[in-house]
Scaffold this active site. Sequence first.
Site, mmCIF file in Angstrom:
data_model
loop_
_atom_site.group_PDB
_atom_site.id
_atom_site.type_symbol
_atom_site.label_atom_id
_atom_site.label_comp_id
_atom_site.label_asym_id
_atom_site.label_seq_id
_atom_site.Cartn_x
_atom_site.Cartn_y
_atom_site.Cartn_z
ATOM 1 N N LYS A 184 0.870 -1.172 0.000
ATOM 2 C CA LYS A 184 0.000 0.000 0.000
ATOM 3 C C LYS A 184 0.900 1.212 0.000
ATOM 4 O O LYS A 184 1.905 1.248 0.706
ATOM 5 C CB LYS A 184 -0.865 -0.001 1.267
ATOM 6 C CG LYS A 184 -1.682 1.277 1.508
ATOM 7 C CD LYS A 184 -2.841 1.381 0.539
ATOM 8 C CE LYS A 184 -3.617 2.700 0.671
ATOM 9 N NZ LYS A 184 -4.432 2.796 1.851
ATOM 10 N N ASP A 205 -13.712 0.398 1.845
ATOM 11 C CA ASP A 205 -12.847 1.306 2.615
ATOM 12 C C ASP A 205 -13.403 1.460 4.035
ATOM 13 O O ASP A 205 -13.542 2.576 4.548
ATOM 14 C CB ASP A 205 -12.654 2.671 1.933
ATOM 15 C CG ASP A 205 -11.482 3.435 2.547
ATOM 16 O OD1 ASP A 205 -10.828 2.910 3.474
ATOM 17 O OD2 ASP A 205 -11.216 4.573 2.106
#
Length: 446
Positions: free
Chosen positions: A146, A310
């Site tokens: 990420k 998310d």
Amino acid sequence: MTIDLILTNAKAYVNDRIVDCSLAIDQGKIFKIGRESNMPKTETKIDLKNLLVLPGLIDVHVHLRDQGKEYKEDFYSGTAAAAAGGITTVLDMPNNKPVTMSVEALRKRVKIAERKILVNVGFYSEFPKNITETEEIIREGAVAFKLYMAEQIGGLNIDDDHKLLETFKMVSKLKVPVAVHAEDKTTLKRVEEEYKRANCNDIDAFLCAHSEKVELTAVKRLLSIAKQTNVHIHFCHISTRNGLKAIVDAKKSGMTTTCETTANHLFLSVEDLRKIGTLALTMPPIREKHHIVALWNGIKNNFIDILASDHAPHTLDEKKAESIWDVKVGTPGLETTLPLLLTKVKHGQLSITDVVRLMVKKPSEVFKLKGRGCLKEGNIADLVVVDLDMKYKVDATKFHSKAKYSPFDGWNVEGKPVKTFVGGRLIMDEGEIIGEAGNGEIVRRE
Ligand code: DOR
Ligand code: ZN
Ligand code: ZN
């Protein structure tokens, strides 16, 4: 021979069609799909009464927290929320306390998770300080990296294009995607500091700082660096028309790149944000209507690969600070994403094929999750049973997540996950968690 379990009277999504069938499950896997009369012997049968069975959903963007942020969410509460939402695998983001950015941190996080998870969990890592450690982190099992571009979270200096290039070259050899939060720090902070100095602390100030341009600048910069390598950039939560367009152009030029959006960005607009207030504050923020139209078109045209929640839980107190700059951004989403999509299906604006593509098939392909991604013999028996006729109101006070609020609280939805199976075991039944902590599997990069 007797097998573990047979699900009868299912309408299952198999080979891109909905078929009337029974599913035999043995040792955590789908043993057979076919007529009830052709099923092997079993002592346990569950009659699904013609409800729809989908392959378990894979949510590639979840902040499970735990460790130093356990007060917001922990592995048990977060994966219980996933199970309740029909999600059988989640990929956990690395902005934890401590940040997941080393072999040691990852190993420790996995060890804590193992005893607590109800659904399967894979882990992202941020980039380590020393890029030679990237390979070890993947060998330890991280499914992807990420890269947070709004500020530096990991060890990689995000202001340094040369370092980014060097890192992308390294990662392209490891064949794992780099998932990017595409908001350009420099552009964002410049405006944010200006507003802070002028004592502008409201939602409009936040929206001006997290502008459309902030997303586009990051997307373009990353694409131009990535183009010099074979790295696969996966863009998280794309929220703007032009951000999406830049990604689509890159795809058309032959680059390996994918993107996701979230239910927040598809179902809510700035008007909702103004009405609901800071509870609905996210990064990137929800946008004006024309962006929402562009995102839905992106889904229709298969330009958007993945839909993710998310899921970013915070406490209610943290969501309600005096100044917008102190409000914690993010909303829980694990328990609302599938019902919102099913409501669109019910109204004819989305197909079951779209839901499966966005939340099962593409996630399994992009993150190479073996044995998952569709219902077929030999695959892992992660499934969700859905009642498309069930109408109800979202009630955030009933969430399994510790974050008991939602921008969708009180919304009327149609379609509910009623049973969730993970590795062949029933872990959620009619909204109740009946599985045991530790039932989920750690998903490792192979
Ligand atoms: O809305 C968000 N929440 N965006 C982020 O980038 C971080 C996340 C979080 O961890 O709360
Ligand atoms: Zn993000
Ligand atoms: Zn996130």
